[in-house]
Write a protein that holds these residues in place. Structure first.
Motif: not given
Length: 348
Positions: A123-128, A157-161
């Protein structure tokens, strides 16, 4: 290449020896059959080389904890099938530089385009970044192989929900919200609300902050005093960061929770995005908050860090600026929230 030549030479010598020392029709058939099989295996590897086309399909942006996956599209323009295709993929968290390698074994029919779906393992957060680093084509028996270096990649880009932040993170960060000065309030009934505190026996029921209390597990009361302004100044500091993905996630979620909390309380936030360049963002609503979070997620550690000199200057120029930092040595300063792997997020 050396392995392929070695197998070919051994196979040829064995076939010739069998044909020479066994003077029968079976030996002749065996020699012809071996040559056909050898030729087919070699061609099935080398004729498809350069006729495979790859594309990584991933969403540009998605919320954390959603179905975090990507697709791999492979087109085989050759008339021969690919029985064994080994893909070496590298998934990199750009901010921390952490990488994970994955090996996928696939098969592609002749003259076809196949789609394969994969799920991010963490479960990444940020740029992958997802990158195909190398592919290996093998024949049916894995006797022969062809290795090719590639650089096909895609970034998401993975952002918080924000929905989960409102339900969970605000409650989990009560120690931050109830710290004096961390939750300044706007003008109400002719008075300025400086902060909130935990309800104690004897406090007036009229002073209970019902809106905030409904979001966390506990009652909070309003503390009044005259303020020079009702805007909140805020910045981030990633010095002494240990490049741990879990720590980065905790930092971003704490920052996002505070930002959404201020916005929900109708506060304006002056967010210093880059102290070196003086870049600032004015945050008045949830849309502005989401934009600020995305900006932070696309920055490098150097762009969101403060040197000792900058830290002293910031504290002198903006003493009431709220700072989220990973540097535990700066925890003694007021208006400072520390998120560290040595010590859970605390406020001084």
């Amino acid at each position: 290449m050396i392995r392929t030549l070695l197998i070919s030479v051994v196979w040829l010598l064995f076939t010739l020896a069998f044909f020479i020392f066994t003077t029968t029709h079976f030996a002749l058939l065996f020699a012809v059959g071996s040559f056909i099989v050898w030729l087919w295996l070699v061609l099935s590897v080398y004729l498809v080389k350069g006729k495979l086309h790859y594309e990584i399909i991933a969403p540009n942006e998605l919320y954390k904890n959603e179905q975090m996956g990507y697709q791999l599209h492979i087109q085989n323009t050759s008339k021969l099938p690919v029985t064994q295709l080994q893909l070496h993929l590298v998934i990199e968290h750009i901010f921390t530089g952490r990488q994970e390698s994955h090996l996928h074994v696939l098969s592609i029919p002749a003259k076809s385009k196949e789609k394969f779906s994969f799920v991010l393992p963490q479960k990444y957060m940020g740029q992958v970044s997802i990158r195909i680093k190398q592919l290996t084509i093998k024949d049916s028996f894995a006797f022969f192989r062809s290795v090719q270096k590639l650089d096909v990649q895609s970034t998401m880009l993975i952002v918080p929900n924000p929905y989960f932040l409102k339900l969970q993170r605000i409650e989990q960060n009560q120690h931050v919200l109830q710290t004096p000065g961390m939750m300044p309030m706007k003008k109400m009934d002719g008075e300025e609300l400086a902060e909130v505190s935990v309800y104690k026996p004897g406090d007036s029921v009229k002073q209970i902050h019902w809106k905030l209390s409904s979001k966390v597990d506990g009652l909070f009361v309003k503390q009044h005093e005259t303020l020079t302004g009702d805007a909140i100044m805020m910045t981030l500091d990633f010095t002494s960061f240990t490049n741990e993905i879990t720590l980065y996630d905790e930092f971003i979620e704490t920052f996002s929770a505070l930002l959404y909390s201020y916005v929900a309380g109708d506060h304006q936030v002056q967010f210093i995005l880059n102290y070196s360049t003086g870049e600032q963002l004015t945050i008045d609503n949830e849309w502005d908050a989401a934009r600020a979070i995305k900006e932070v997620l696309t920055r490098s550690a150097a762009q969101v860090s403060l040197s000792d000199e900058q830290w002293k200057k910031l504290r002198k120029t903006f003493p009431n600026c709220i700072v989220l930092t990973t540097n535990i040595a700066r925890s003694t300063e007021c208006q400072t929230v520390v998120i560290s792997d040595q010590k859970e997020g605390t406020a001084a």
